[in-house]
Design an enzyme around this catalytic site. Structure first.
Site, mmCIF file in Angstrom:
data_model
loop_
_atom_site.group_PDB
_atom_site.id
_atom_site.type_symbol
_atom_site.label_atom_id
_atom_site.label_comp_id
_atom_site.label_asym_id
_atom_site.label_seq_id
_atom_site.Cartn_x
_atom_site.Cartn_y
_atom_site.Cartn_z
ATOM 1 N N GLY A 1 0.821 -1.204 0.000
ATOM 2 C CA GLY A 1 0.000 0.000 0.000
ATOM 3 C C GLY A 1 0.852 1.250 0.000
ATOM 4 N N GLY B 1 4.358 -7.131 5.051
ATOM 5 C CA GLY B 1 4.298 -8.122 3.994
ATOM 6 C C GLY B 1 5.403 -7.945 2.975
ATOM 7 C CG ASP C 1 -2.703 0.332 9.069
ATOM 8 O OD1 ASP C 1 -3.448 1.272 8.740
ATOM 9 O OD2 ASP C 1 -2.822 -0.819 8.627
ATOM 10 N NE ARG D 1 -27.911 14.407 11.702
ATOM 11 C CZ ARG D 1 -28.303 15.156 10.677
ATOM 12 N NH1 ARG D 1 -27.414 15.559 9.790
ATOM 13 N NH2 ARG D 1 -29.566 15.510 10.548
ATOM 14 N N GLY E 1 -6.884 0.546 9.933
ATOM 15 C CA GLY E 1 -6.190 -0.085 11.044
ATOM 16 C C GLY E 1 -6.662 -1.504 11.238
ATOM 17 N NE ARG F 1 -28.230 11.011 9.194
ATOM 18 C CZ ARG F 1 -28.587 12.045 8.422
ATOM 19 N NH1 ARG F 1 -27.722 12.512 7.538
ATOM 20 N NH2 ARG F 1 -29.763 12.592 8.559
ATOM 21 C CG HIS G 1 -8.222 3.756 -0.437
ATOM 22 N ND1 HIS G 1 -9.230 2.858 -0.171
ATOM 23 C CD2 HIS G 1 -7.099 3.026 -0.634
ATOM 24 C CE1 HIS G 1 -8.748 1.628 -0.231
ATOM 25 N NE2 HIS G 1 -7.464 1.695 -0.503
ATOM 26 N N GLY H 1 11.377 31.967 14.935
ATOM 27 C CA GLY H 1 12.224 31.089 15.731
ATOM 28 C C GLY H 1 13.099 31.838 16.714
ATOM 29 N NE ARG I 1 13.920 35.160 24.792
ATOM 30 C CZ ARG I 1 13.057 35.481 25.758
ATOM 31 N NH1 ARG I 1 13.482 36.167 26.810
ATOM 32 N NH2 ARG I 1 11.794 35.130 25.677
#
Length: 745
Positions: A14, A107, A153, A188, A196, A279, A285, A561, A712
C-alpha cells in the site's frame, strides 16, 4: 565504500504519504556516495517484469510535496512464487544491482527477507538453466537490503512512527473537525470508521486529537456489555452540554469473543438505544491521499538518507535491518525480528492475548489509552478531601495547542477533585485577579481550536511586581499553579521559585508545560505548537515553489524562531531547501560568496528554482532583504530573486494532530505531578518535557544551568545533528563518495 556499487529502490504494498521523500533521499544520498541508483517501478512486480531504470539527481526533484509514490507500487502475486523471484533476480543482475532499499509494510519486508535468503540458491538455479552467466553470479553472491516501513497504520513493532502515519492522522483529524461542526449544528451522532486492520494507532490518536466520545481498537476490545457503556457515555456527554457525539471505529475492531465490530453495527446500537439518527462516515482511502505532512517529509528524508548509507556500507554476512525511529532518532532494527514481532501482535489479538498486544505497542500507546478513557467521559471527582485550587495560565508567545492543553488541564484536574481556575491574560491577569473558575462545558470545545481562549502575554513579572503577585496568590487561595507557555513563562516561573525566601506565597507547587513554536525550551525536545508552525511553513513553501514554476527564480524565505533555528532547519529538510541559515551558525561574507557561486553555477546548468531559508535572527546585518539583493546582483539577470517573510501565519491555524496529542500527554503528567505534590504536601517547581519518547520532569531551580540565557535557547539542541542530511539531499555537485555523518542514536 565501493563507488561502483549499484543501488535499487522500490516501494511496495500500500502507498503511504512520505514515500516520495524517502525515495528522493535514497537516490540523492546514493548519488552523493558515488553509487549508481535505479528505480524498480511498481514494487516487486516491477522487479519481476524488469521495469528498472536508472535515476539521475533531477529525476527526483519536486516530489517532496506529492502523495503516493512516483515510482509506483503494487502487491505482486508473481513475486510470491519462486519462478517470479527467479525472474526478479535475473532482472536485477542484468543491471548489476545487488543492493536494495525497500519501502513497504510487513508483507513487503517479509518478501524481501525471503528473497534475500534465497538469493544464492536463485543464482545457482539461474546459472544451471542458462539464465545467468557464472561470472555475474560470482560477482554478486549476496543481496544486501535495508527496509523502510511505509504504512499509514503505524503498525511496525520497534519503530515509534512509520512513513505515512502522521499524514493519515492529519487527514482523519481534518475530517473529524469538519464532521464535528455539522454534527453540532444538528445535535447529531456520527460513527467514523478509520483504517487499522491490526493496529488501533490511527483510531486512538484521532480520538484523542479530535475529542471523540468513544473509540474501538483491535488491541483493546471492549468488555461484554460495551454497547450500554457506550450509550451511557454519549448520554452523559449530552447532559453535560455537548451538542455532537462521535464514535471512532478502527476497521479491525472486534469484541472479546473475536466478532468484528463494524461501523454499521455501532450505528444500529445508537439508533436503537438513543432513538437518534446516527450517521456513518467511512473515510477509506482519503487517509492515504494528499500531500504528506511536514513530519512525513523530514523524517522520511532522514530515514532514506540513513537507509542508503546502511545498504551501501553493508558487509558480507551482515544482518539486514529495518531503519526506523526510536526516541526521535534514527535506529536500526533487525529485519527478521521486527517483522516477526509485528506479526505476533495480530496473532496475540486473534488468541485473545490483549495484554500482550498492548504491551507490544509500547508504553506511550498504553498511556494514551488510559488518558483517553479519562478524557472521554464527563468529569467525576474521585479524590477525597477538600478541593484544591489550581490556576492555569499561559505566558509567552501564542502557540497552537494552548487551548488543547488548557482543556486537558480542566478535564483532568476536575477528575482529581481540583477546582480549576483559568487566568485571563497571563501574569498581568493573575496580578489583577482576572480569574474565573472553569467547568467542563467551558472548555469542552477547545480540543482543536487555534489561539488561546485564556489569552497570553509575554510579560515577565518585574521585581517590583512580585509583592502584588504574591498577594494575588494569597487572595485567590491558590494551592498550585500550572503554567503553559514559552521562554518568558519559564523565566517567570524560575523567578518565583528563586524568590520564595522573600515571598512565601510562591511556595506552592508550580509546573511548566512547554508551548512555543520556536521549540527553544529546556528539558523538552519538542514543544507544543512547533509541529503546527512547521506544517504552516511547509504549506506556504509549497505555494511559493509552485509560483516559481514559470520562471527561473531564487526565493529567500524568512521563518520565525528567534535565536533558535529549529523551524528553519526542519522546514529546509521538509521542503527541500538548497540552503538554510541558522542563528546557531551565523552568517559570513565568505559563505555568502560561496553560496552565490554555487547558485549561479546551478542556474547555468539548468536549475529553475533555488530555495534559501533564513531564520529571522540568523544575522543582524545580513537580513533577508540584504541576502536577496546579493543573490540578485550576482545573478546578472540569469534568474529572478524574490523574498517572503512568513510572519504570524506560523502561529495561526488549528493545532496539528501531533500538537493536540502532545498537549494532552504533557498536561496529563503535569496534573498528576501537581496532584502528587498536593497530596504529599510538597511545593516543588518543575518544568516538564518530552525527552525521546518519555515525559521527564526537571527542577526549575536549576533551569539556568540548562539554557543559554543570552540566546534564549537550550545549551544542547538535538536537531542540530540533522544538518548534514540537507547537504546530502539538496546540493548537487558535492564530491562523489564523500563520507556522510550517520544520523543514528
Amino acid at each position: 565504500m565501493d563507488v561502483s556499487s549499484r543501488l535499487g529502490v522500490l516501494t511496495s504494498g500500500g502507498d503511504a504519504q512520505g514515500m516520495n521523500a524517502a525515495v528522493r533521499a535514497v537516490v540523492r544520498t546514493g548519488l552523493h556516495l558515488g553509487a549508481e541508483v535505479f528505480a524498480v517501478d511498481d514494487g516487486w512486480q516491477g522487479a519481476v517484469d524488469g521495469h528498472i531504470r536508472a535515476l539521475a539527481w533531477d529525476d527526483v526533484g519536486s516530489i517532496l510535496n506529492r502523495g503516493g509514490t512516483v515510482i509506483g507500487t503494487a502487491r505482486s502475486a508473481d513475486f510470491r512464487t519462486r519462478p517470479g523471484r527467479l525472474r526478479a533476480a535475473r532482472n536485477l543482475l542484468e543491471r548489476g544491482i545487488d543492493r536494495l532499499v525497500v519501502v513497504g509494510g510487513d508483507g513487503s519486508l517479509t518478501g524481501t527477507e525471503l528473497f534475500r535468503t534465497e538469493w544464492p540458491g536463485l543464482l545457482e538455479e539461474l546459472v544451471a538453466t542458462g539464465g545467468l552467466d557464472a561470472a555475474t553470479a560470482a560477482a554478486h553472491p549476496e543481496l544486501f537490503v535495508a527496509g523502510l516501513v511505509g504504512s499509514i497504520d503505524n503498525d511496525m513493532v520497534g519503530t515509534e512512527m512509520t512513513i505515512g502515519a502522521d499524514s493519515a492522522l492529519h487527514r482523519i483529524v481534518e475530517a473529524l473537525d469538519a464532521i464535528a461542526s455539522t454534527a453540532a449544528s444538528h445535535q447529531r451522532t456520527f460513527v467514523v470508521e478509520v483504517m487499522g486492520r491490526h493496529c488501533g494507532y490511527l483510531a486512538l490518536m484521532a480520538a484523542v486529537a479530535g475529542g471523540s466520545d468513544y473509540v474501538l481498537i483491535p488491541e483493546s476490545p471492549p468488555a461484554p456489555g460495551w454497547e450500554e457503556e457506550m450509550v451511557d457515555k454519549l448520554r452523559e456527554s449530552r447532559a453535560a452540554g455537548r451538542r455532537e457525539s462521535m464514535v471512532l471505529v478502527a476497521e479491525g475492531a472486534r469484541d472479546r469473543a473475536g466478532a468484528p465490530i463494524t461501523a454499521a453495527y455501532v450505528r444500529g446500537v445508537l439508533q436503537d438505544r438513543l432513538s437518534e439518527d446516527a450517521r456513518v462516515t467511512i473515510l477509506g482511502h482519503v487517509q492515504r491521499g494528499g500531500a504528506p505532512s511536514a513530519y512525513d517529509r523530514w523524517m522520511s528524508t532522514l530515514l532514506g538518507y540513513a537507509a542508503a548509507q546502511e545498504v551501501l556500507s553493508a558487509e558480507p554476512g551482515g544482518e539486514p535491518h529495518v531503519v526506523g525511529v526510536r526516541h526521535n532518532r534514527i535506529t536500526l532494527l533487525p529485519l527478521v525480528e521486527a517483522v516477526s514481532a509485528t506479526r505476533a501482535v495480530a496473532t496475540a489479538v486473534d488468541a485473545g492475548d490483549y495484554a500482550g498486544a498492548m504491551a507490544a505497542r509500547g508504553s506511550s500507546f498504553t498511556e494514551m489509552v488510559r488518558t483517553y478513557a479519562t478524557m472521554s467521559r464527563p468529569p467525576v471527582a474521585t479524590a477525597p478531601g477538600p478541593r484544591r485550587r489550581v490556576a492555569v495560565l499561559h505566558a509567552g508567545g501564542l502557540a497552537p495547542g494552548m487551548n488543547t492543553a488548557a482543556r486537558a488541564a480542566v478535564r483532568l484536574g476536575l477528575d482529581r477533585g481540583m477546582t480549576v481556575l483559568g487566568v485571563n491574560g497571563g501574569f498581568p491577569g493573575l496580578i489583577d485577579g482576572d480569574v474565573v473558575e472553569l467547568a467542563w462545558h467551558d472548555v469542552e470545545g477547545w480540543v482543536g481550536e487555534g489561539g488561546a481562549g485564556l489569552g497570553t502575554r509575554r510579560a515577565v513579572p518585574e521585581v517590583e511586581q512580585l509583592y502584588a503577585l504574591g498577594r494575588a496568590i494569597e487572595r485567590l487561595e491558590l494551592d498550585g499553579l500550572l503554567i503553559i507557555g514559552g521562554f518568558n513563562a519559564y523565566l517567570a516561573a524560575h523567578r518565583m521559585v528563586t524568590e520564595r525566601d522573600r515571598y512565601p506565597a510562591f511556595a506552592l507547587p508550580i509546573v511548566c508545560v512547554p508551548a512555543s513554536i520556536d521549540n527553544n525550551l529546556p528539558g523538552s525536545e519538542l514543544s507544543i505548537g512547533a509541529d503546527t508552525a512547521l506544517n504552516n511553513i511547509v504549506e506556504a513553501l509549497d505555494k511559493i515553489k509552485q509560483s516559481a514554476s514559470a520562471a527561473k527564480r531564487c526565493f529567500v524565505v524568512e521563518t520565525m524562531g528567534r535565536r533558535c533555528g529549529y523551524l528553519a532547519l526542519m522546514a529546509g529538510l521538509a521542503a527541500g531547501a538548497e540552503r538554510v541559515y541558522l542563528p546557531e551558525e551565523g552568517m559570513s561574507l565568505a559563505e555568502l560568496a560561496t553560496d552565490t557561486e554555487r547558485m549561479v553555477a546551478s542556474f547555468r546548468a539548468g536549475r529553475r528554482l533555488f530555495l534559501a531559508i533564513r531564520n529571522e535572527t540568523a544575522s543582524d546585518l545580513y537580513t533577508t532583504d540584504v541576502l536577496a539583493r546579493i543573490f540578485q546582483e550576482e545573478g546578472h539577470g540569469l534568474y529572478d530573486v524574490r523574498q517572503a517573510v512568513l510572519g504570524h501565519l506560523q502561529q495561526g491555524g488549528n493545532p496539528s494532530p501531533f500538537d493536540r496529542i502532545l498537549a494532552t500527554r504533557l498536561v496529563s503528567h503535569a496534573i498528576a505531578d501537581l496532584a502528587g505534590q498536593l497530596e504529599a504536601g510538597t511545593a516543588e517547581g518543575r518544568y516538564l518535557g518530552l525527552v525521546g519518547s518519555d515525559v521527564v520532569a526537571h527542577p526549575l531551580v536549576h533551569m539556568d544551568e540548562e539554557v543559554d540565557l543570552s540566546a534564549r535557547r537550550p545549551r544542547h539542541q538535538w536537531w542540530l545533528g540533522l544538518r548534514p542530511a540537507i547537504e546530502a539531499v539538496s546540493r548537487q555537485g558535492t564530491p562523489a563518495g564523500e563520507a556522510l555523518p550517520v544520523l543514528r542514536a
